[in-house]
Design a protein around this motif. Structure first.
Motif, mmCIF file in Angstrom:
data_model
loop_
_atom_site.group_PDB
_atom_site.id
_atom_site.type_symbol
_atom_site.label_atom_id
_atom_site.label_comp_id
_atom_site.label_asym_id
_atom_site.label_seq_id
_atom_site.Cartn_x
_atom_site.Cartn_y
_atom_site.Cartn_z
ATOM 1 N N VAL A 124 -40.970 -27.734 -10.759
ATOM 2 C CA VAL A 124 -39.567 -28.058 -11.054
ATOM 3 C C VAL A 124 -38.766 -28.145 -9.766
ATOM 4 C CG1 VAL A 124 -37.432 -27.097 -12.028
ATOM 5 C CG2 VAL A 124 -39.493 -27.254 -13.435
ATOM 6 N N VAL A 125 -38.950 -27.185 -8.873
ATOM 7 C CA VAL A 125 -38.248 -27.216 -7.583
ATOM 8 C C VAL A 125 -38.586 -28.493 -6.827
ATOM 9 C CG1 VAL A 125 -38.049 -26.108 -5.322
ATOM 10 C CG2 VAL A 125 -38.055 -24.712 -7.389
ATOM 11 N N ASP A 126 -39.865 -28.843 -6.813
ATOM 12 C CA ASP A 126 -40.286 -30.048 -6.085
ATOM 13 C C ASP A 126 -39.683 -31.319 -6.687
ATOM 14 O OD1 ASP A 126 -41.804 -28.402 -4.477
ATOM 15 O OD2 ASP A 126 -43.693 -28.815 -5.514
ATOM 16 N N LYS A 127 -39.543 -31.372 -8.010
ATOM 17 C CA LYS A 127 -39.067 -32.574 -8.697
ATOM 18 C C LYS A 127 -37.545 -32.719 -8.674
ATOM 19 C CE LYS A 127 -42.619 -34.765 -10.783
ATOM 20 N NZ LYS A 127 -42.830 -36.243 -10.732
ATOM 21 N N LEU A 128 -36.835 -31.624 -8.573
ATOM 22 C CA LEU A 128 -35.375 -31.701 -8.646
ATOM 23 C C LEU A 128 -34.799 -32.496 -7.470
ATOM 24 C CD1 LEU A 128 -34.281 -28.091 -9.689
ATOM 25 C CD2 LEU A 128 -33.834 -30.194 -10.974
ATOM 26 N N PRO A 129 -33.833 -33.362 -7.743
ATOM 27 C CA PRO A 129 -33.118 -34.001 -6.635
ATOM 28 C C PRO A 129 -32.221 -32.980 -5.940
ATOM 29 C CG PRO A 129 -32.102 -34.575 -8.721
ATOM 30 C CD PRO A 129 -33.351 -33.803 -9.059
ATOM 31 N N PRO A 130 -31.777 -33.274 -4.713
ATOM 32 C CA PRO A 130 -30.920 -32.321 -3.994
ATOM 33 C C PRO A 130 -29.699 -31.913 -4.821
ATOM 34 C CG PRO A 130 -31.633 -34.065 -2.522
ATOM 35 C CD PRO A 130 -32.081 -34.468 -3.912
ATOM 36 N N SER A 131 -29.467 -30.614 -4.903
ATOM 37 C CA SER A 131 -28.349 -30.069 -5.674
ATOM 38 C C SER A 131 -28.241 -28.588 -5.358
ATOM 39 C CB SER A 131 -28.585 -30.251 -7.182
ATOM 40 O OG SER A 131 -29.692 -29.459 -7.604
ATOM 41 N N PRO A 132 -27.105 -27.949 -5.682
ATOM 42 C CA PRO A 132 -27.019 -26.493 -5.502
ATOM 43 C C PRO A 132 -28.096 -25.740 -6.284
ATOM 44 C CG PRO A 132 -24.835 -27.413 -5.776
ATOM 45 C CD PRO A 132 -25.801 -28.532 -6.056
ATOM 46 N N LEU A 133 -28.458 -26.237 -7.479
ATOM 47 C CA LEU A 133 -29.506 -25.580 -8.268
ATOM 48 C C LEU A 133 -30.841 -25.644 -7.541
ATOM 49 C CD1 LEU A 133 -30.621 -24.228 -10.822
ATOM 50 C CD2 LEU A 133 -30.812 -26.528 -11.844
ATOM 51 N N LYS A 134 -31.193 -26.802 -7.015
ATOM 52 C CA LYS A 134 -32.447 -26.933 -6.272
ATOM 53 C C LYS A 134 -32.450 -25.993 -5.066
ATOM 54 C CE LYS A 134 -35.273 -30.291 -3.713
ATOM 55 N NZ LYS A 134 -36.490 -30.418 -4.536
ATOM 56 N N HIS A 135 -31.324 -25.948 -4.344
ATOM 57 C CA HIS A 135 -31.235 -25.079 -3.158
ATOM 58 C C HIS A 135 -31.432 -23.614 -3.538
ATOM 59 C CE1 HIS A 135 -29.887 -23.603 0.747
ATOM 60 N NE2 HIS A 135 -29.063 -22.787 0.098
ATOM 61 N N GLU A 136 -30.802 -23.196 -4.636
ATOM 62 C CA GLU A 136 -30.917 -21.795 -5.072
ATOM 63 C C GLU A 136 -32.341 -21.463 -5.499
ATOM 64 O OE1 GLU A 136 -29.166 -18.044 -5.471
ATOM 65 O OE2 GLU A 136 -28.268 -19.885 -4.717
ATOM 66 N N LEU A 137 -32.988 -22.383 -6.213
ATOM 67 C CA LEU A 137 -34.369 -22.160 -6.646
ATOM 68 C C LEU A 137 -35.331 -22.169 -5.458
ATOM 69 C CD1 LEU A 137 -34.473 -24.272 -9.927
ATOM 70 C CD2 LEU A 137 -34.773 -21.788 -9.740
ATOM 71 N N GLU A 138 -35.069 -23.020 -4.474
ATOM 72 C CA GLU A 138 -35.892 -23.013 -3.259
ATOM 73 C C GLU A 138 -35.775 -21.677 -2.539
ATOM 74 O OE1 GLU A 138 -36.099 -27.639 -1.699
ATOM 75 O OE2 GLU A 138 -34.332 -26.426 -1.222
ATOM 76 N N ALA A 139 -34.540 -21.186 -2.411
ATOM 77 C CA ALA A 139 -34.331 -19.892 -1.755
ATOM 78 C C ALA A 139 -35.044 -18.776 -2.507
ATOM 79 C CB ALA A 139 -32.836 -19.597 -1.641
ATOM 80 N N LEU A 140 -34.999 -18.844 -3.840
ATOM 81 C CA LEU A 140 -35.691 -17.840 -4.654
ATOM 82 C C LEU A 140 -37.195 -17.876 -4.413
ATOM 83 C CD1 LEU A 140 -35.961 -15.841 -7.137
ATOM 84 C CD2 LEU A 140 -36.304 -17.934 -8.488
ATOM 85 N N THR A 141 -37.799 -19.062 -4.574
ATOM 86 C CA THR A 141 -39.265 -19.150 -4.507
ATOM 87 C C THR A 141 -39.795 -18.867 -3.108
ATOM 88 O OG1 THR A 141 -39.128 -21.566 -4.222
ATOM 89 C CG2 THR A 141 -39.434 -20.722 -6.464
ATOM 90 N N GLU A 142 -38.942 -18.989 -2.092
ATOM 91 C CA GLU A 142 -39.355 -18.683 -0.722
ATOM 92 C C GLU A 142 -39.040 -17.244 -0.318
ATOM 93 O OE1 GLU A 142 -37.344 -21.629 1.576
ATOM 94 O OE2 GLU A 142 -38.487 -23.302 0.695
ATOM 95 N N SER A 143 -38.392 -16.489 -1.201
ATOM 96 C CA SER A 143 -37.978 -15.126 -0.851
ATOM 97 C C SER A 143 -39.154 -14.159 -0.881
ATOM 98 C CB SER A 143 -36.888 -14.643 -1.814
ATOM 99 O OG SER A 143 -37.423 -14.427 -3.118
ATOM 100 N N TYR A 144 -39.024 -13.080 -0.117
ATOM 101 C CA TYR A 144 -40.090 -12.081 -0.055
ATOM 102 C C TYR A 144 -40.348 -11.468 -1.417
ATOM 103 C CZ TYR A 144 -42.586 -7.761 0.678
ATOM 104 O OH TYR A 144 -43.504 -6.746 0.574
ATOM 105 N N TRP A 145 -39.300 -11.055 -2.119
ATOM 106 C CA TRP A 145 -39.513 -10.303 -3.362
ATOM 107 C C TRP A 145 -40.023 -11.180 -4.497
ATOM 108 C CZ3 TRP A 145 -40.635 -5.551 -3.945
ATOM 109 C CH2 TRP A 145 -40.179 -4.604 -3.026
ATOM 110 N N PHE A 146 -39.663 -12.455 -4.515
ATOM 111 C CA PHE A 146 -40.258 -13.339 -5.522
ATOM 112 C C PHE A 146 -41.754 -13.484 -5.249
ATOM 113 C CE2 PHE A 146 -41.555 -17.375 -7.384
ATOM 114 C CZ PHE A 146 -41.039 -17.272 -8.657
ATOM 115 N N GLY A 147 -42.113 -13.630 -3.975
ATOM 116 C CA GLY A 147 -43.526 -13.698 -3.624
ATOM 117 C C GLY A 147 -44.260 -12.423 -3.975
ATOM 118 N N TYR A 148 -43.607 -11.280 -3.731
ATOM 119 C CA TYR A 148 -44.230 -9.996 -4.058
ATOM 120 C C TYR A 148 -44.449 -9.873 -5.562
ATOM 121 C CZ TYR A 148 -44.891 -5.000 -4.711
ATOM 122 O OH TYR A 148 -45.403 -3.780 -5.099
ATOM 123 N N VAL A 149 -43.412 -10.150 -6.348
ATOM 124 C CA VAL A 149 -43.529 -10.011 -7.806
ATOM 125 C C VAL A 149 -44.588 -10.963 -8.351
ATOM 126 C CG1 VAL A 149 -42.315 -10.344 -9.999
ATOM 127 C CG2 VAL A 149 -41.202 -9.097 -8.135
#
Length: 224
Positions: A124-149
């Motif tokens: 979904v992140v890869d498919k989304l066009p540039p937007s605040p939602l895409k940016h927020e989801l990118e930040a989430l999926t690249e975060s340490y704690w999302f990776g840990y969980v």
């Protein structure tokens, strides 16, 4: 932190979509996951408190329990199982709500472009066009704690449970549960005190609200 108005989103879905019931079921599932997460979060935090006072200065009773010499041994074993169950439940529900969120975004923003069998938060992140939602989801999926969980849940589902042990503090004042270290796809994750673990998992869960608010802005109000 932003607020996610689920009522507003439900009303917009009912007004604009012929297949609204299926999409509303996804929204309802996320809402339930948030409630399940909070149940497990508080359960994990408090599981051992009735057996061992976390603020007690004297570790003698805690040490007796670890050595199997306490009169409250059965209570301790039951509380320890409850603690581990709640820790697992908190991590699984925090991660699963984003899998469900991926289906919601795929339906509302991408018009179902990703086949249901392949839909994931990363696709979904890869498919989304540039937007605040895409940016927020990118930040989430690249975060340490999302990776840990994500790693914690994958290891628990497919290989083994991370160790879950009771620690009596001598060199440091901490007495309580530690979630053990584990390795996943070449990355070694360190052990954490249970409250550190829960704070990290809560950080992940809270992002569902931020992402949901941005989804509303895009879907309900036409923002980009």
């Amino acid at each position: 932190m932003l607020q996610w108005n689920l009522k507003e989103l439900r009303e917009a879905i009912r007004a604009d979509r012929s297949e609204s019931e299926a999409v509303l079921d996804i929204v309802h599932s996320i809402d339930r996951y948030i409630r399940i997460f909070l149940f497990h979060l508080y359960g994990a935090r408090d599981a051992l408190d009735e057996v061992i006072d976390p603020n007690a200065a004297d570790p003698k009773e805690a040490l007796a329990i670890v050595l199997g010499a306490s009169e409250r041994q059965e209570e301790y074993h039951s509380a320890k199982v409850a603690s581990e169950a709640h820790i697992l439940g908190a991590a699984h529900s925090a991660r699963a709500m984003f899998d469900v969120f991926a289906f919601l975004v795929n339906s509302l923003v991408l018009s179902g472009a990703i086949p249901e069998s392949r839909c994931s938060i990363q696709l979904v992140v890869d498919k989304l066009p540039p937007s605040p939602l895409k940016h927020e989801l990118e930040a989430l999926t690249e975060s340490y704690w999302f990776g840990y969980v994500s790693a914690f849940v994958n290891v628990a589902k497919h290989r083994m449970l991370a160790s879950h042990s009771f620690h009596v503090g001598f060199d440091d004042p901490y007495t309580g549960i530690r979630v053990g270290a584990f390795e996943y796809k070449g990355t070694t994750y360190p052990p954490y005190k249970v409250r550190e673990f829960l704070e990290g998992v809560l950080e992940v869960k809270n992002k569902i609200v931020d992402c949901g608010a941005l989804l509303n802005n895009q879907v309900v109000r036409g923002g980009v």
